[in-house]
Scaffold this motif. Structure first.
Motif, mmCIF file in Angstrom:
data_model
loop_
_atom_site.group_PDB
_atom_site.id
_atom_site.type_symbol
_atom_site.label_atom_id
_atom_site.label_comp_id
_atom_site.label_asym_id
_atom_site.label_seq_id
_atom_site.Cartn_x
_atom_site.Cartn_y
_atom_site.Cartn_z
ATOM 1 N N ASP A 166 -6.931 -12.490 27.108
ATOM 2 C CA ASP A 166 -7.466 -12.314 25.764
ATOM 3 C C ASP A 166 -8.934 -12.692 25.842
ATOM 4 O O ASP A 166 -9.290 -13.719 26.421
ATOM 5 N N HIS A 225 -3.228 -15.418 16.578
ATOM 6 C CA HIS A 225 -3.660 -16.809 16.747
ATOM 7 C C HIS A 225 -5.181 -16.968 16.693
ATOM 8 O O HIS A 225 -5.915 -16.046 17.027
ATOM 9 N N ARG A 283 3.837 -13.309 27.482
ATOM 10 C CA ARG A 283 5.257 -13.561 27.176
ATOM 11 C C ARG A 283 5.953 -12.307 26.675
ATOM 12 O O ARG A 283 7.080 -11.997 27.052
ATOM 13 N N HIS A 284 5.272 -11.628 25.756
ATOM 14 C CA HIS A 284 5.807 -10.414 25.130
ATOM 15 C C HIS A 284 6.117 -9.370 26.214
ATOM 16 O O HIS A 284 7.202 -8.788 26.237
ATOM 17 N N GLU A 302 -3.885 -18.912 23.086
ATOM 18 C CA GLU A 302 -2.601 -18.631 22.424
ATOM 19 C C GLU A 302 -2.304 -17.128 22.430
ATOM 20 O O GLU A 302 -1.163 -16.710 22.636
ATOM 21 N N ASN A 303 -3.338 -16.333 22.182
ATOM 22 C CA ASN A 303 -3.121 -14.873 22.164
ATOM 23 C C ASN A 303 -2.782 -14.340 23.558
ATOM 24 O O ASN A 303 -1.928 -13.468 23.708
ATOM 25 N N ALA A 313 1.603 -6.174 21.396
ATOM 26 C CA ALA A 313 1.961 -7.537 20.973
ATOM 27 C C ALA A 313 1.133 -7.930 19.756
ATOM 28 O O ALA A 313 0.015 -7.466 19.585
ATOM 29 N N GLU A 314 1.689 -8.828 18.936
ATOM 30 C CA GLU A 314 0.910 -9.431 17.847
ATOM 31 C C GLU A 314 -0.109 -10.384 18.471
ATOM 32 O O GLU A 314 0.186 -11.034 19.470
ATOM 33 N N GLU A 315 -1.316 -10.444 17.881
ATOM 34 C CA GLU A 315 -2.328 -11.406 18.345
ATOM 35 C C GLU A 315 -2.825 -12.192 17.136
ATOM 36 O O GLU A 315 -3.979 -12.077 16.739
ATOM 37 N N LEU A 375 -1.339 -15.963 25.982
ATOM 38 C CA LEU A 375 0.032 -16.391 26.289
ATOM 39 C C LEU A 375 1.039 -15.520 25.530
ATOM 40 O O LEU A 375 2.055 -15.080 26.104
ATOM 41 N N ALA A 376 0.742 -15.227 24.265
ATOM 42 C CA ALA A 376 1.649 -14.386 23.466
ATOM 43 C C ALA A 376 1.795 -13.003 24.103
ATOM 44 O O ALA A 376 2.904 -12.452 24.189
ATOM 45 N N LYS A 377 0.684 -12.436 24.577
ATOM 46 C CA LYS A 377 0.739 -11.094 25.181
ATOM 47 C C LYS A 377 1.518 -11.115 26.493
ATOM 48 O O LYS A 377 2.316 -10.211 26.772
#
Ligand code: IMP
Length: 204
Positions: free
Chosen positions: A71, A45, A57-58, A50-51, A41-43, A53-55
């Motif tokens: 994170d 943030h 979700r991804h 935020e990172n 995943a992109e990190e 949550l992004a991971k």
């Protein structure tokens, strides 16, 4: 909705092993995201939450399953909180624990304040669009040594000294590390909320 399977959104095998050990009492099947070939995943943030949550979700979007991610990083007081959210890539690409540790020693050269803390945010999403993810954080305070000690753990563990135990995090038994660490604290908090039924009922 009862969770029976959970994807662990980490490609860091040692971190994933710590999270897996913390999750195992739940009786949920925990599958590493590598089983599903989830791409990294992109990190991008500036904040841990935020990172994380992004991971999560991804991983959930790629697998269709609930997912959990953390994170984390080390915040060094004399360096105004650096490397913080950039801890994994402190010394640049490709990621290297050895080069990160060498850079930290160099950057702290001459400082008397060696205090630092690990910080993590753990996020659990029931599905990729979950509007109310479960979120918990944790901290672990110690001192940065001038040379590494110990071979267990990962990342900055060999430099992270616990004065009360006279050991670094890399000299601790992994079970003891999970009892004391930022990740252990965050996971216990999150699991407590899970057991209170926060993930049951309408998927929301
Ligand atoms: P992330 O995988 O993007 O969350 O990056 C976390 C980085 O923070 C790791 O690569 C380590 O450098 C550092 N880190 C986080 N937790 C720990 C720990 O428990 N011990 C040692 N280093 C850690």
């Amino acid at each position: 909705m009862m969770i029976e399977k959970l994807v662990l959104a980490s490609n860091n095998a040692k971190k994933a092993a710590e999270l897996d050990a913390l999750l195992s009492p739940l009786g949920i099947e925990v599958l590493p995201q590598s089983v599903f070939d989830v791409p990294e995943a992109e990190e991008p943030h500036p904040t841990f939450v935020e990172n994380a949550l992004a991971k999560a979700r991804h991983a959930s979007a790629h697998t269709g399953l609930p997912a959990i991610a953390d994170d984390s990083g080390i915040c060094v007081n004399a360096l105004n909180g650096e490397p913080g959210v950039l801890s994994a890539r402190f010394a640049g690409e490709p990621k290297s624990d050895a080069r990160n540790n060498a850079l930290l020693i160099e950057r702290l050269n001459g400082f008397t304040d060696r205090s630092a803390f690990f910080y993590t945010v753990v996020v659990l999403v029931r599905h990729a669009e979950d509007p109310r993810p479960l979120i918990a954080d944790g901290e672990w305070h110690g001192q940065i040594l001038e040379a590494p000690r110990g071979t267990a753990g990962f990342g900055y563990d060999p430099l992270f000294y616990l004065p009360e135990l006279e050991q670094t995090a890399a000299e601790l038994d992994p079970k003891l590390k999970n009892t004391l660490s930022h990740r252990g604290a965050a996971m216990r908090h999150l699991l407590g909320r899970l057991q209170q039924g926060h993930l049951h009922g309408a998927a929301g």
